[in-house]
Every structure is written in C-alpha cells, then in structure tokens.
Design a protein around this motif. Structure first.
Motif, PDB file in Angstrom:
ATOM      1  N   UNK B  10       0.891  -1.360  -0.037  1.00  0.00           N
ATOM      2  CA  UNK B  10      -0.034  -0.073   0.121  1.00  0.00           C
ATOM      3  C   UNK B  10       0.901   1.248   0.037  1.00  0.00           C
ATOM      4  N   UNK B  11       1.940   1.355   0.998  1.00  0.00           N
ATOM      5  CA  UNK B  11       2.819   2.405   0.862  1.00  0.00           C
ATOM      6  C   UNK B  11       3.472   2.597  -0.307  1.00  0.00           C
ATOM      7  N   UNK B  12       3.904   1.588  -0.828  1.00  0.00           N
ATOM      8  CA  UNK B  12       4.678   1.567  -2.122  1.00  0.00           C
ATOM      9  C   UNK B  12       3.482   2.118  -3.290  1.00  0.00           C
ATOM     10  N   UNK B  13       2.519   1.644  -3.360  1.00  0.00           N
ATOM     11  CA  UNK B  13       1.511   2.182  -4.217  1.00  0.00           C
ATOM     12  C   UNK B  13       1.168   3.839  -4.218  1.00  0.00           C
ATOM     13  N   UNK B  14       1.308   4.160  -2.848  1.00  0.00           N
ATOM     14  CA  UNK B  14       0.768   5.623  -2.425  1.00  0.00           C
ATOM     15  C   UNK B  14       2.107   6.358  -3.043  1.00  0.00           C
ATOM     16  N   UNK B  15       3.307   5.811  -2.691  1.00  0.00           N
ATOM     17  CA  UNK B  15       4.613   6.668  -3.101  1.00  0.00           C
ATOM     18  C   UNK B  15       4.580   6.741  -4.662  1.00  0.00           C
ATOM     19  N   UNK B  16       4.443   5.619  -5.358  1.00  0.00           N
ATOM     20  CA  UNK B  16       4.432   5.705  -6.730  1.00  0.00           C
ATOM     21  C   UNK B  16       3.507   6.572  -7.355  1.00  0.00           C
ATOM     22  N   UNK B  17       2.184   6.619  -6.686  1.00  0.00           N
ATOM     23  CA  UNK B  17       1.228   7.469  -7.186  1.00  0.00           C
ATOM     24  C   UNK B  17       1.667   8.970  -7.161  1.00  0.00           C
ATOM     25  N   UNK B  18       2.134   9.590  -5.838  1.00  0.00           N
ATOM     26  CA  UNK B  18       2.791  10.568  -5.738  1.00  0.00           C
ATOM     27  C   UNK B  18       3.755  11.181  -6.668  1.00  0.00           C
ATOM     28  N   UNK B  19       4.822  10.111  -6.890  1.00  0.00           N
ATOM     29  CA  UNK B  19       5.763  10.264  -7.889  1.00  0.00           C
ATOM     30  C   UNK B  19       5.134  10.892  -9.328  1.00  0.00           C
ATOM     31  N   UNK B  20       4.239   9.983  -9.764  1.00  0.00           N
ATOM     32  CA  UNK B  20       3.471  10.151 -11.017  1.00  0.00           C
ATOM     33  C   UNK B  20       2.895  11.316 -11.169  1.00  0.00           C
ATOM     34  N   UNK B  21       1.924  11.611 -10.012  1.00  0.00           N
ATOM     35  CA  UNK B  21       1.345  12.932  -9.958  1.00  0.00           C
ATOM     36  C   UNK B  21       2.436  13.932 -10.305  1.00  0.00           C
ATOM     37  N   UNK B  22       3.218  14.013  -9.922  1.00  0.00           N
ATOM     38  CA  UNK B  22       4.388  14.949  -9.527  1.00  0.00           C
ATOM     39  C   UNK B  22       4.737  15.269 -10.799  1.00  0.00           C
ATOM     40  N   UNK B  23       5.323  14.195 -11.329  1.00  0.00           N
ATOM     41  CA  UNK B  23       5.664  14.539 -12.783  1.00  0.00           C
ATOM     42  C   UNK B  23       4.745  14.625 -13.838  1.00  0.00           C
ATOM     43  N   UNK B  24       3.847  13.941 -13.743  1.00  0.00           N
ATOM     44  CA  UNK B  24       2.748  14.160 -14.980  1.00  0.00           C
ATOM     45  C   UNK B  24       1.958  15.235 -14.925  1.00  0.00           C
ATOM     46  N   UNK B  25       1.855  16.042 -13.520  1.00  0.00           N
ATOM     47  CA  UNK B  25       0.834  16.846 -13.492  1.00  0.00           C
ATOM     48  C   UNK B  25       1.269  18.233 -14.593  1.00  0.00           C
ATOM     49  N   UNK B  26       2.354  18.622 -14.788  1.00  0.00           N
ATOM     50  CA  UNK B  26       2.521  19.733 -15.709  1.00  0.00           C
ATOM     51  C   UNK B  26       1.833  19.301 -17.188  1.00  0.00           C
ATOM     52  N   UNK B  27       2.318  18.111 -17.573  1.00  0.00           N
ATOM     53  CA  UNK B  27       1.625  17.678 -18.550  1.00  0.00           C
ATOM     54  C   UNK B  27      -0.043  17.681 -18.937  1.00  0.00           C
ATOM     55  N   UNK B  28      -0.366  17.062 -17.817  1.00  0.00           N
ATOM     56  CA  UNK B  28      -1.975  17.012 -17.648  1.00  0.00           C
ATOM     57  C   UNK B  28      -2.308  18.429 -17.553  1.00  0.00           C
ATOM     58  N   UNK B  29      -1.622  19.473 -16.885  1.00  0.00           N
ATOM     59  CA  UNK B  29      -2.077  20.754 -16.921  1.00  0.00           C
ATOM     60  C   UNK B  29      -1.890  21.378 -18.072  1.00  0.00           C
ATOM     61  N   UNK B  30      -0.893  21.216 -19.116  1.00  0.00           N
ATOM     62  CA  UNK B  30      -0.846  21.619 -20.323  1.00  0.00           C
ATOM     63  C   UNK B  30      -2.146  21.212 -21.187  1.00  0.00           C
ATOM     64  N   UNK B  31      -2.349  19.945 -21.128  1.00  0.00           N
ATOM     65  CA  UNK B  31      -3.370  19.396 -21.893  1.00  0.00           C
ATOM     66  C   UNK B  31      -4.706  20.155 -21.429  1.00  0.00           C
ATOM     67  N   UNK B  32      -5.090  20.257 -20.312  1.00  0.00           N
ATOM     68  CA  UNK B  32      -6.106  20.980 -19.752  1.00  0.00           C
ATOM     69  C   UNK B  32      -6.163  22.423 -20.326  1.00  0.00           C
ATOM     70  N   UNK B  33      -5.024  23.001 -20.441  1.00  0.00           N
ATOM     71  CA  UNK B  33      -4.838  24.365 -20.759  1.00  0.00           C
ATOM     72  C   UNK B  33      -5.303  24.539 -22.416  1.00  0.00           C
ATOM     73  N   UNK B  34      -4.724  23.510 -22.983  1.00  0.00           N
ATOM     74  CA  UNK B  34      -4.852  23.655 -24.503  1.00  0.00           C
ATOM     75  C   UNK B  34      -6.254  23.665 -24.988  1.00  0.00           C
ATOM     76  N   UNK B  35      -7.413  23.272 -24.052  1.00  0.00           N
ATOM     77  CA  UNK B  35      -8.553  23.382 -24.417  1.00  0.00           C
ATOM     78  C   UNK B  35      -9.267  24.449 -23.814  1.00  0.00           C
ATOM     79  N   UNK B  36      -8.772  25.475 -23.404  1.00  0.00           N
ATOM     80  CA  UNK B  36      -9.295  26.636 -22.581  1.00  0.00           C
ATOM     81  C   UNK B  36      -8.841  27.880 -23.468  1.00  0.00           C
ATOM     82  N   UNK B  37      -9.491  28.974 -23.072  1.00  0.00           N
ATOM     83  CA  UNK B  37      -9.253  30.312 -23.601  1.00  0.00           C
ATOM     84  C   UNK B  37      -8.301  30.858 -22.643  1.00  0.00           C
TER      85      UNK B  37
END
Lengths: 374, 285
Positions: B10-37
């Motif tokens: 469980x701890x490992x899963x949480x840690x991996x999720x945090x890392x993925x969120x941290x690194x993927x967030x900018x890309x995720x945010x960029x994708x969101x931004x690309x559909x906004x004014x």
C-alpha cells in the motif's frame, strides 16, 4: 610427390609496435604438406593461436612471409586466403539456426539445395549434432556450439582448415570418439589441417606432425613418435609425455672404461663407456655438468642400483604411477601392472643407457638420445 | 523473492502515485490548458472545471490567430513540418556518418582513434552559445545561414556524438570472431559489416537514432539563431504566441501538445528497442 600447402618463412608477431610491443611469435618457420594434419601444441600464451590467426589473416604478420597454396598471402585479407576456420569461442552467427550456420558458406556459393542438405547431414552425423540442427546457437551448450562451429569449418571447400582448440569443450568420451571420426573425415577427403591444442593426447592422436611452441618460439616440429623419442630440447622433453619426463642435473666423469653419472646426494648411475657412441661420450664429458631426462616408463625397479624411497603408489586401472624420493628430488615410475610396493619402502632404481636423454644444462638443447647424438 | 506485506504494498502504491502525479501534473495541466481560452486559464483561483474549446487547435491548424488586437498569421504547421524534416534528416545524416564511424572506432585500433572519438564527444561538453556566434558569422559568409542544409549540418553537433558513442559500444560487444568467421568464409569486410555487424547492432542503432531524434527535436538555440521564420522548428515557433497583446497561453499549450505527439508516438513505438538498446549485453556471445 606431395607439395607444401603452407610455408611460414621467419614470421614474427608483435602486439604493439614492431620491435617494441609484446613479441608473441618469434621467427617461426615451418612447412605443411598437402593432406597432413598438423598440431600446434603449447601452453596458454605460447603463440600458437597468434600463429593460426596470422595464417587466417585476422592478425597482421609483423615480419616474414606466409605462402599458402603457392601464393604469398601475408598481406591479403582473410576473404582472399581460401582457408576455413573453427573458432575457439565458436562464433556462430547468433541470428540463424545451427543448420544455416553450417550451410552458410555453401549457400553463399550457390550450391544446389539438395547438395547442401546432404553435406550438412553428413557432417552433422559425423559430429553427432543432427538433433540440434534447428536450434538457435544461444540455446546450446558449449560442447554443442563447438561441434557446430567445427562442422561449419569442415563442410567448406578450402586450401587449409584451421581448427582452434576444436574439442576443448567436449566431454572426454565424446572427444575420443570424435577424434577418430574427424581424423578419418579429414584424411578421406585429403584435406590439410592445422589444429591448435594444449592437449597432447589430442595432438598425438590426430596429427601427422606436431609443432611444439613455447614463448613464441617453435621448439620442435616433428612426428609424434620423434618428439617422444628424440625431444629437441628440455622443454619439448618435459612438455610432451604423460607423466612428464624425470629430469636431473648431473655431473659426468669417465674412468677405467666406465662412465659414471653423478646425481645429487651422492647417487651415481654407472654405465660402460661402450654404451654410448664416442662422440656422445666426448660431448657429455667436455660439458661435464649436464641434465639427464628419463621417461617414467624407462625407470625400472631392479635388484641392484641406487636406492629410492616410495612416496606414493597409484593404480590407475591399467598402469601404476609410483613416486619415489631419489637423488634429492622425486622420480616417477610407470609400470603396466599393479605395483606391489608400500609407502616408505626402499627400492633400487635402474635406468638403461639407451633410455637416457642428455641435455645441455645451459641452453637446454638435446645432446644425445640413448647412445646416439641428438 | 523478499516477502512484502500488504502495508508495504500500500505504501509503495501511494509513493508511486505521488511520484507519477508530481511528474505528470505539468503535462496534464498543459493538456487542460490547450482546451481553454486565455480568460479561463488566467482566472484566480484556477479550476479544472471549464467549457472545453478546440479553438486553440483550430487556430494552429488553420494558421490564423484571432486576438483582441486583431488577427495574426501563424505558421505553426510549417514549424511542425520543419521540426519533422530537420530532425529526421539530421538523424539520417547522423546514422549514415556515425554508424560506419562507430564501427571503425569500435573495431579498428588505429593511431589517434581514441582522441578523435573523444573530440567528437567533446562537442557535447561545450555550451552551444560558445560556438554560436562564430558559427553564425561563418554561416553568413559561406551562405549557409538560414538553409536547411546548414541547420542539418549544425544539428550533427547534437546527433553525431550521441549515435557514435552508443553504437560504438554495441559494435564492441559483438565478438570479433563472429565477423571473422564470416570474413574467412569469403566475404569482404564491407559485406561483413553489412550482413553481420549491422544486424547484430540494430537494437543499439535504433535506440541511438531515437534518442538523437528526440534531442534534435527538442533543440532550441541553434534554430533560434540560425533559422528565419520559414525554417524554424516548433520549439522556436512557439515564441510567436508571445504577441503584442499578451501571451496566448491556450495556443502555446496546444502547440506543446501537438509538438510532443510525434516524439511520444515514436518513443512508445520504439520503447522495446530503447530499453533493449540501452541495456548492454543484448548480444550473447
């Protein structure tokens, strides 16, 4: 009249700059006649593989000439030398199966498919690898890869076959069986082959002539029998023969028609002067300090003679190896029956004059073999 | 295999999720931004709930950017094409030059070979700005400034050392006697290179080519200085969205999304080669 397929003329190999680098092969000259099997025999690093690779063209020849099938080839790339080679590291093409590895050169030469298949089958049967023909090289054991590599070389048409430790990875039983078959295969087709080996049994069994090498120098190039009976120097004498030759430093002196050979610890072997040719006697006596070598099977137990004390007695099933302390060192005897001696028991030793090999103590060169000059 | 308890998992899963969120967030945010004014992008506090629009993509693809100050011509699609062309051509040239060179450095030991190989690697040490000024002047004098040819040449500074050093290690890993076996069977060194060495080193060559492509694609500074608008790649072209009336965040985001798609697709496709190619010992002796 056979002609020489290969002639090496004073070849040298330096790894690094000529004259400065590691001098791996030193001034080697030899000739190989058509249809002969030659063994390059020596310990690791003696220059035998370097010599083979110079003949194949994988290593540049630093000095000297190589004549192959009437052409001077030392400057030619491997593709133009028309030799076949089996590699010590097998070096099978990893991307194709064993059958295609073996057939590779034949297919490239555009031989009819039926002929290729028949040849592959024949050589695979000879080497007992018919069951692995469709497998990939990476899935095979060392011994299987080695036989596939050997098959790939032997199947080809070439002026000269170079076999680098062709049986090193095989189990002893298989090795003995294949030795005979390979020799028959090569002889039947009149192929000329050079094999590199550190196994003297293999060299003796397969080769018409053996080239003994050490420290890059060709020590002796002769038939197996001659190497055993008339070793050119101390190295060849002690390197070839199992168990190795017994060697003793001695001082020779003559008096009253006797030639006495004094070993260490006051042990003396006594011979009639007439046991040796006059020149031999003269040569030994002028040197004074020489080395004598005696093959283990030529050291006999007898009623009289200098004493030795048994250190070990091993029955190998067909012969006894006896070690005894003698003249300050250990002498080894071989007897072809079960020897009935116990450790610590004293025995008397006899060495016949015709079994004595005498070597120069300084140069190690042979002076005489038995009664005759070397 | 070590024993892992449920808690550890469980701890490992949480840690991996945090890392993925941290690194993927900018890309995720960029994708969101690309559909906004710009308005929804810049509102405070930001929200992930908005009315999606594809206007940014439409603007990029049609080449017309409507701003409050009027309409603007943008040539994003031609930038994308430039990127594709420059990167592909650079990698192709790099492979044609680098693979035989890598073979030579790996197989043949000649005087100065190490020095030459190291010199080529040292191109990667120097900051691009160090060479850009003299390079610009030279290029202007010999007429190579603002040409595809000149850019591809300069891109070799990026791709050639990369290809050379990765592929060289690959050739060195192939036992020389496999090639010797082929040569002694009556083949020239060139056909040995083509038929034995090249196929065996292919995973390494593919990996090197892919990495070189990504590096070339992401290059900014060489193209910024040496290319004019019609030859600029996307990395430089994105600057066009910094307009007099402000930064067009929506279009920038859409541009980023479009420009990472080719390399992403290529990387996903060649993932297998990349892993295989960059982990040594893929060729078994």
């Amino acid at each position: 009249m056979t002609e020489s397929v290969l002639r090496l003329e004073n070849i040298d190999k330096f790894y690094g700059p000529v004259g400065l680098g590691v001098h791996a092969v030193r001034d080697v000259s030899m000739e190989v006649e058509e249809g002969d099997i030659i063994a390059l025999l020596g310990s690791s690093g003696c220059g035998k593989t370097s010599t083979l690779r110079m003949i194949a063209g994988f290593e540049e020849t630093s000095r000297g000439k190589i004549h192959l099938a009437g052409r001077e080839v030392q400057k030619l790339p491997p593709v133009r030398r028309h030799v076949a080679m089996a590699f010590e590291g097998y070096s099978l093409y990893p991307t194709v199966n064993v059958r295609d590895n073996i057939a590779f050169a034949l297919k490239a030469a555009r031989l009819p498919a039926a002929e290729v298949a028949a040849k592959v089958q024949e050589v695979a049967e000879m080497l007992e690898i018919t069951d692995i023909l469709d497998r990939s090289p990476n899935s095979l054991s060392g011994g299987q890869q080695q036989r596939a590599s050997l098959a790939r070389a032997l199947i080809r048409d070439a002026d000269l076959y170079l076999l680098d430790e062709p049986m090193g990875q095989l189990e002893p039983q298989l090795r003995t069986l294949l030795r005979g078959r390979i020799k028959f295969f090569i002889k039947e087709r009149g192929m000329t082959a050079i094999l590199v080996t550190h196994d003297q049994t293999e060299a003796n069994a397969l080769a018409d002539k053996i080239a003994v090498m050490e420290e890059g120098v060709l020590q002796q190039y002769a038939t197996p029998a001659e190497i055993k009976d008339r070793p050119a120097n101390l190295f060849t004498g002690t390197f070839v023969g199992e168990p190795p030759m017994n060697v003793f430093p001695v001082t020779a002196a003559a008096s009253g028609g006797r030639l006495s050979i004094a070993l260490a610890d006051g042990v003396v072997l006594d011979y009639a002067e007439s046991d040796f040719a006059a020149e031999v006697r003269d040569r030994i006596l002028t040197r004074g300090d020489v080395m004598i070598g005696v093959r283990p099977y030529a050291v006999h137990r007898s009623e009289t003679g200098p004493t030795a004390t048994i250190q070990a007695n091993q029955w190998l099933g067909d012969q006894s190896h006896i070690a005894a302390s003698f003249a300050g060192q250990t002498v080894v005897l071989v007897e072809h029956h079960r020897a009935d001696v116990a450790i610590g028991e004293p025995i008397s030793i006899r060495v016949d004059a015709h079994d004595l090999h005498v070597f120069d103590a300084e140069t190690g060169m042979a002076i005489s073999h038995g009664p005759e000059l070397a | 295999m070590e024993h892992t308890s449920t808690l550890e998992k469980a701890l490992r899963g949480v840690a991996i999720t945090c890392v993925i969120l941290f690194f993927m967030f900018p890309i995720f945010w960029i994708v969101l931004m690309s559909f906004q004014t710009n308005e929804t992008i810049l509102r405070v506090p930001p929200s992930i709930i908005f009315d999606p629009t594809i206007q940014n993509y439409v603007a990029l693809i049609t080449g017309r950017l409507e701003t409050s100050a009027g309409s603007l011509e943008i040539n994003f699609m031609s930038n994308l094409w430039n990127s594709l062309f420059l990167s592909s051509a650079s990698v192709a040239v790099g492979l044609i030059l680098g693979v035989p060179a890598a073979y030579a450095f790996g197989r043949l030991k000649f005087r100065g070979s190490e020095d030459i190989a190291f010199t080529l690697l040292s191109f990667r040490f120097a900051p691009p700005l160090l060479v850009l000024l003299p390079l610009t002047i030279y290029f202007q004098q010999i007429g190579l400034a603002d040409t595809y040819f000149g850019l591809i040449w300069v891109y070799q500074l990026i791709v050639l050392p990369l290809i050379l050093w990765i592929v060289r290690g690959y050739f060195e890993d192939i036992p020389a006697d496999i090639e010797n076996a082929y040569r002694v069977a009556g083949h020239s060194w060139f056909s040995t290179f083509r038929k034995v060495a090249l196929p065996l080193a292919m995973p390494g060559i593919a990996a090197a080519g892919l990495l070189a492509f990504i590096f070339a694609w992401n290059n900014f500074i060489f193209a910024l200085v040496l290319a004019s608008a019609d030859k600029q790649p996307v990395t430089v072209g994105a600057l066009a969205f910094v307009t007099a009336s402000g930064i067009q965040y929506g279009q920038v985001a859409a541009g980023v999304v479009l420009s990472i798609l080719p390399t992403l697709a290529l990387a996903l496709y060649a993932q297998r080669y990349l892993v295989e190619g960059l982990s040594l010992g893929a060729v078994k002796g």
